[in-house]
Design an enzyme around this catalytic site. Structure first.
Site: not given
Length: 462
Positions: A46, A222
């Site tokens: 991420d 997401e």
């Protein structure tokens, strides 16, 4: 980076400038499982990127192969987006308020922004499968800290609430700041941000801009990231679909307004949960892939985007196919199609720049790879040959290609009856072939269905 000039079979030098060899960071480096200083691009999940002066910083989720990650948000830096060095952790543990609300033992999916002389580091706290979640913010006068926690930006827990993780800060065309966030459950939201406090400017959760049907991997959407492209005068919403450990893939929609609607190239709304073919929504920028040689990759996703002057880069993590417990940082050069859609290089960045390509360097054997929307796992390549006479060998007899004399190639595909069924316009890049450890010409583009089209030259005809 030092540019390379390649020599073709005829012995004549190709004036196209190719990047030289990047650092040879070892995959599956078990000798350094506990040596953070040697992690460079490994144990990155991420990633969020910031450019500060002449230095690039990556902030990422607390993870560790072969053990439990240290809580605190990992920080790395680079001068060239290729060689990375360890900086340390932003925090010592999970901030108290976030831990009390969520029970989190680590921090996820940070984002970083600078307002005035102050850096704002946003972090996520939650547990898997729960939307009892919390996004907080910390401030510092330096991108390397120390950081002072400023507490809650947004938190969630109700069944009908969004999921307060995966923050992203974006400036609109007028310089106004917005806060984008969300994952699974209620979808992706955007809300105005107060630049003086780094917190929400309005009460509530904001405006929903993307969602998926619960039937699709439990509504898996997401990792939102929004940019404004001033040349296109549009906002681009990047999100990740599906499972982060097996079939993650990055999708893109665009809008004339930061609050949406965000549509793909076929006009489908990223917020449409009723469309029966959910996998078709969003341009598919990258998914799992494997070329014929070298390591393949699965689950590329949760990206950020670097806008560095007129240059754009996609920054994401991916997992190697032989052992998906590992995760690595990937940076890819991003280019823009003639109709204003982003496309990314099939190879990780090694210093390449878009430039005019010599016509004589194009013909030869190529690997072709298409990120079909229905394939959310790993997609393989097939081999074609771009012949000197403009024909394509490896498909139907009437297939052919054209070159614009600069760096744009168009591939024309036919059915068995000789009718054109697809035209794929792709952009050529002189890149580094990480799978074969050599310089190579590649191309990237987007087909009519909104699926990424990649090519890599294997050999060049004289």
């Amino acid at each position: 980076m030092t540019a390379l000039l390649l020599t073709g079979c005829s012995g004549q030098a190709d004036p196209t400038a190719y990047p030289s060899a990047p650092p040879d960071y070892k995959l599956y480096d078990t000798d350094n499982l506990h040596n953070e200083a040697a992690w460079n691009t490994s144990n990155v999940h991420d990633p969020s990127i910031l450019k500060d002066g002449d230095t690039y910083y990556i902030y990422s989720t607390d993870v560790k192969v072969g053990g439990t990650g240290t809580p605190g948000i990992m920080v790395r830096k680079s001068k060239d987006l290729i060689s990375w060095e360890w900086v340390g952790y932003a925090f010592v543990g999970v901030p108290e308020e976030a831990e009390t609300w969520t029970g989190a033992t680590g921090l996820w999916a940070p984002d970083i922004e600078k307002f005035g002389d102050t850096y704002y580091l946003y972090y996520s706290a939650s547990t898997f499968g729960s939307n009892t979640s919390y996004i907080g913010v910390a401030t510092s006068s330096s991108p390397e800290g120390p950081w002072t926690d400023q507490g809650e930006v947004v938190k969630t827990s109700g069944v009908d609430d969004p999921n307060a993780i995966d923050p992203n800060i974006v400036l609109d065309a007028d310089g106004k700041a917005w806060f984008v966030y969300g994952s699974f459950f209620g979808g992706i939201y955007v809300s105005p941000l107060n630049q003086e406090t780094g917190k929400l400017a309005e009460p509530g959760f904001g405006t929903k801009i993307a969602a998926r049907s619960r039937s699709m991997e439990q509504g898996a959407v997401e990792g939102p990231y929004v940019i404004y492209n001033p040349e296109q005068e549009k906002y681009y919403l990047f999100v990740s679909y599906d499972s982060l450990s097996s079939d993650y893939n990055v999708r893109v929609g665009r809008s004339e307004s930061i609050t949406g609607p965000y549509l793909d190239s076929n006009g489908r709304d990223m917020l449409d949960v009723d469309y029966e073919a959910q996998f078709e929504i969003g341009n598919k920028l990258i998914g799992g892939y494997r070329f014929n040689e070298g390591e393949g990759w699965i689950s590329p996703g949760h990206n950020s985007v670097l806008q560095d002057g007129s240059d754009y880069y996609l920054v994401h993590h991916a997992r190697p196919e032989q052992d998906s417990n590992w995760m690595y940082l990937h940076v890819r050069r991003m280019v823009w199609t003639a109709d204003g859609w982003p496309a990314v290089s099939p190879e990780r960045y090694a210093g390449e720049t878009p430039q005019k390509v010599a016509a004589g360097s194009i013909h030869g054997e190529w690997e072709l790879l298409v990120h079909e929307k229905l394939i959310d796992g790993q997609v393989g390549s097939n081999t074609i040959t771009l012949l000197k006479n403009g024909k394509i060998e490896g498909g139907e007899p009437k297939d052919y290609w054209k070159f614009d004399g600069d760096h744009t190639l168009t591939l024309y595909w036919h059915d068995a009856e000789g009718t054109v069924i697809s035209e794929e316009t792709v952009l050529l890049l002189p890149a580094w072939d990480w799978e074969r450890n050599k310089a190579a010409l590649v191309f990237t583009g987007m087909n009519e269905s909104g699926a990424a089209v990649w090519g890599k030259q294997l050999s060049r005809d004289s």
